[in-house]
Design a protein around this motif. Structure first.
Motif, PDB file in Angstrom:
ATOM      1  N   GLU A  14       0.834  -1.206   0.000  1.00  0.00           N
ATOM      2  CA  GLU A  14       0.000   0.000   0.000  1.00  0.00           C
ATOM      3  C   GLU A  14       0.868   1.255   0.000  1.00  0.00           C
ATOM      4  N   SER A  17       2.154   1.679  -3.623  1.00  0.00           N
ATOM      5  CA  SER A  17       1.240   1.911  -4.735  1.00  0.00           C
ATOM      6  C   SER A  17       0.167   2.972  -4.470  1.00  0.00           C
ATOM      7  N   ASN A  18      -0.276   3.170  -3.239  1.00  0.00           N
ATOM      8  CA  ASN A  18      -1.426   4.032  -2.979  1.00  0.00           C
ATOM      9  C   ASN A  18      -1.087   5.357  -2.302  1.00  0.00           C
ATOM     10  N   THR A  20       0.692   8.957  -1.958  1.00  0.00           N
ATOM     11  CA  THR A  20       1.308   9.991  -2.780  1.00  0.00           C
ATOM     12  C   THR A  20       2.424  10.629  -1.969  1.00  0.00           C
TER      13      THR A  20
END
Length: 65
Positions: A14, A17-18, A20
């Motif tokens: 996570e 990839s998720n 910012t």
């Protein structure tokens, strides 16, 4: 034990990839802002401490006399 390993693995995935992440220049600017604010806050705290130390010392000297 497998649940813990799975949880850590999913957490890292996570994060990759998720999430910012800020740009490096922004991180540097915000770090400087936090450092300056920390120094100013420490100086303000020191100033208030010195003021009350002298005020209390003067008060107790006034009571003694």
């Amino acid at each position: 034990m497998a649940k813990i390993v799975n949880y850590i693995s999913e957490s890292f995935e996570e994060l990759k990839s998720n999430v910012t992440w800020p740009e490096w220049a922004e991180v540097q600017k915000l770090t400087i802002v936090v450092a300056i604010f920390s120094v100013l806050f420490a100086l303000a705290t020191w100033g208030v401490d010195e003021f009350f130390t002298k005020a209390l010392a003067g008060f107790f000297n006034w009571i003694k006399a």
